[in-house]
Design a protein around this motif. Sequence first.
Motif, PDB file in Angstrom:
ATOM      1  N   VAL A   6      32.682  35.520  24.405  1.00 25.21           N
ATOM      2  CA  VAL A   6      33.374  36.795  24.218  1.00 25.21           C
ATOM      3  C   VAL A   6      34.476  36.947  25.257  1.00 25.21           C
ATOM      4  O   VAL A   6      34.405  36.362  26.337  1.00 25.21           O
ATOM      5  CB  VAL A   6      32.398  37.994  24.299  1.00 25.21           C
ATOM      6  CG1 VAL A   6      31.370  37.927  23.180  1.00 25.21           C
ATOM      7  CG2 VAL A   6      31.700  38.065  25.637  1.00 25.21           C
ATOM      8  N   SER A   7      35.478  37.740  24.905  1.00 30.16           N
ATOM      9  CA  SER A   7      36.577  38.042  25.830  1.00 30.16           C
ATOM     10  C   SER A   7      36.429  39.485  26.277  1.00 30.16           C
ATOM     11  O   SER A   7      36.165  40.374  25.469  1.00 30.16           O
ATOM     12  CB  SER A   7      37.922  37.827  25.140  1.00 30.16           C
ATOM     13  OG  SER A   7      38.065  36.474  24.772  1.00 30.16           O
ATOM     14  N   ILE A   8      36.630  39.698  27.591  1.00 31.54           N
ATOM     15  CA  ILE A   8      36.399  41.008  28.193  1.00 31.54           C
ATOM     16  C   ILE A   8      37.610  41.416  29.018  1.00 31.54           C
ATOM     17  O   ILE A   8      38.120  40.641  29.818  1.00 31.54           O
ATOM     18  CB  ILE A   8      35.148  40.966  29.091  1.00 31.54           C
ATOM     19  CG1 ILE A   8      33.925  40.516  28.264  1.00 31.54           C
ATOM     20  CG2 ILE A   8      34.901  42.319  29.746  1.00 31.54           C
ATOM     21  CD1 ILE A   8      32.722  40.169  29.104  1.00 31.54           C
ATOM     22  N   SER A   9      38.023  42.655  28.835  1.00 35.74           N
ATOM     23  CA  SER A   9      39.168  43.201  29.561  1.00 35.74           C
ATOM     24  C   SER A   9      38.695  44.094  30.711  1.00 35.74           C
ATOM     25  O   SER A   9      37.690  44.789  30.583  1.00 35.74           O
ATOM     26  CB  SER A   9      40.032  44.015  28.596  1.00 35.74           C
ATOM     27  OG  SER A   9      41.093  44.626  29.272  1.00 35.74           O
ATOM     28  N   GLY A  10      39.434  44.073  31.818  1.00 39.92           N
ATOM     29  CA  GLY A  10      39.206  45.003  32.913  1.00 39.92           C
ATOM     30  C   GLY A  10      38.444  44.457  34.096  1.00 39.92           C
ATOM     31  O   GLY A  10      38.276  45.150  35.096  1.00 39.92           O
ATOM     32  N   MET A  11      37.986  43.220  34.016  1.00 37.87           N
ATOM     33  CA  MET A  11      37.232  42.639  35.128  1.00 37.87           C
ATOM     34  C   MET A  11      38.197  42.091  36.176  1.00 37.87           C
ATOM     35  O   MET A  11      39.126  41.377  35.835  1.00 37.87           O
ATOM     36  CB  MET A  11      36.311  41.536  34.613  1.00 37.87           C
ATOM     37  CG  MET A  11      35.258  42.026  33.660  1.00 37.87           C
ATOM     38  SD  MET A  11      34.293  40.695  32.917  1.00 37.87           S
ATOM     39  CE  MET A  11      33.553  39.958  34.356  1.00 37.87           C
ATOM     40  N   THR A  12      37.964  42.460  37.456  1.00 40.71           N
ATOM     41  CA  THR A  12      38.903  42.048  38.495  1.00 40.71           C
ATOM     42  C   THR A  12      38.256  41.404  39.717  1.00 40.71           C
ATOM     43  O   THR A  12      38.969  40.932  40.598  1.00 40.71           O
ATOM     44  CB  THR A  12      39.722  43.256  38.984  1.00 40.71           C
ATOM     45  OG1 THR A  12      38.817  44.239  39.492  1.00 40.71           O
ATOM     46  CG2 THR A  12      40.570  43.848  37.867  1.00 40.71           C
ATOM     47  N   CYS A  13      36.911  41.403  39.800  1.00 38.82           N
ATOM     48  CA  CYS A  13      36.281  40.921  41.031  1.00 38.82           C
ATOM     49  C   CYS A  13      34.856  40.437  40.785  1.00 38.82           C
ATOM     50  O   CYS A  13      34.336  40.532  39.678  1.00 38.82           O
ATOM     51  CB  CYS A  13      36.260  42.036  42.074  1.00 38.82           C
ATOM     52  SG  CYS A  13      35.218  43.438  41.591  1.00 38.82           S
ATOM     53  N   GLY A  14      34.239  39.958  41.842  1.00 39.04           N
ATOM     54  CA  GLY A  14      32.867  39.477  41.767  1.00 39.04           C
ATOM     55  C   GLY A  14      31.882  40.558  41.364  1.00 39.04           C
ATOM     56  O   GLY A  14      30.900  40.290  40.673  1.00 39.04           O
ATOM     57  N   HIS A  15      32.127  41.794  41.798  1.00 37.48           N
ATOM     58  CA  HIS A  15      31.247  42.895  41.401  1.00 37.48           C
ATOM     59  C   HIS A  15      31.291  43.079  39.888  1.00 37.48           C
ATOM     60  O   HIS A  15      30.261  43.348  39.269  1.00 37.48           O
ATOM     61  CB  HIS A  15      31.638  44.195  42.113  1.00 37.48           C
ATOM     62  CG  HIS A  15      30.877  45.378  41.618  1.00 37.48           C
ATOM     63  ND1 HIS A  15      29.559  45.598  41.940  1.00 37.48           N
ATOM     64  CD2 HIS A  15      31.234  46.386  40.790  1.00 37.48           C
ATOM     65  CE1 HIS A  15      29.147  46.705  41.344  1.00 37.48           C
ATOM     66  NE2 HIS A  15      30.142  47.193  40.639  1.00 37.48           N
ATOM     67  N   CYS A  16      32.475  42.958  39.311  1.00 39.48           N
ATOM     68  CA  CYS A  16      32.630  43.069  37.861  1.00 39.48           C
ATOM     69  C   CYS A  16      31.785  42.001  37.163  1.00 39.48           C
ATOM     70  O   CYS A  16      31.078  42.286  36.199  1.00 39.48           O
ATOM     71  CB  CYS A  16      34.091  42.884  37.452  1.00 39.48           C
ATOM     72  SG  CYS A  16      35.251  44.041  38.190  1.00 39.48           S
ATOM     73  N   VAL A  17      31.882  40.781  37.667  1.00 40.00           N
ATOM     74  CA  VAL A  17      31.113  39.666  37.105  1.00 40.00           C
ATOM     75  C   VAL A  17      29.622  39.970  37.196  1.00 40.00           C
ATOM     76  O   VAL A  17      28.882  39.784  36.222  1.00 40.00           O
ATOM     77  CB  VAL A  17      31.449  38.347  37.831  1.00 40.00           C
ATOM     78  CG1 VAL A  17      30.495  37.239  37.408  1.00 40.00           C
ATOM     79  CG2 VAL A  17      32.893  37.943  37.567  1.00 40.00           C
ATOM     80  N   ASP A  18      29.163  40.452  38.345  1.00 38.93           N
ATOM     81  CA  ASP A  18      27.750  40.772  38.523  1.00 38.93           C
ATOM     82  C   ASP A  18      27.288  41.853  37.548  1.00 38.93           C
ATOM     83  O   ASP A  18      26.199  41.754  36.973  1.00 38.93           O
ATOM     84  CB  ASP A  18      27.467  41.218  39.958  1.00 38.93           C
ATOM     85  CG  ASP A  18      27.629  40.101  40.975  1.00 38.93           C
ATOM     86  OD1 ASP A  18      27.652  38.913  40.577  1.00 38.93           O
ATOM     87  OD2 ASP A  18      27.733  40.418  42.174  1.00 38.93           O
TER      88      ASP A  18
END
Length: 74
Positions: A6-18
Amino acid sequence: MTTTTVSISGMTCGHCVDAVTSELQSLDGVQGVEIDLNKDGISTATVTSAGPLTPASIGEAVAEAGYLLVSNDA
């Protein structure tokens, strides 16, 4: 085993990934989540599960983490 990308918009950092990883791992049958972070654009998540996942369940998990699902091959 089923793999869904899937493609996801708005993620910018490791916290987003977590956050996204945690929400996707909470779905029934999910065995693993790998995220390719693109902080300046669309990130990609590859979800491995025991069986097929519905696009709605994936979208809800991503939204629960605070991000937008922009495409789904489920």
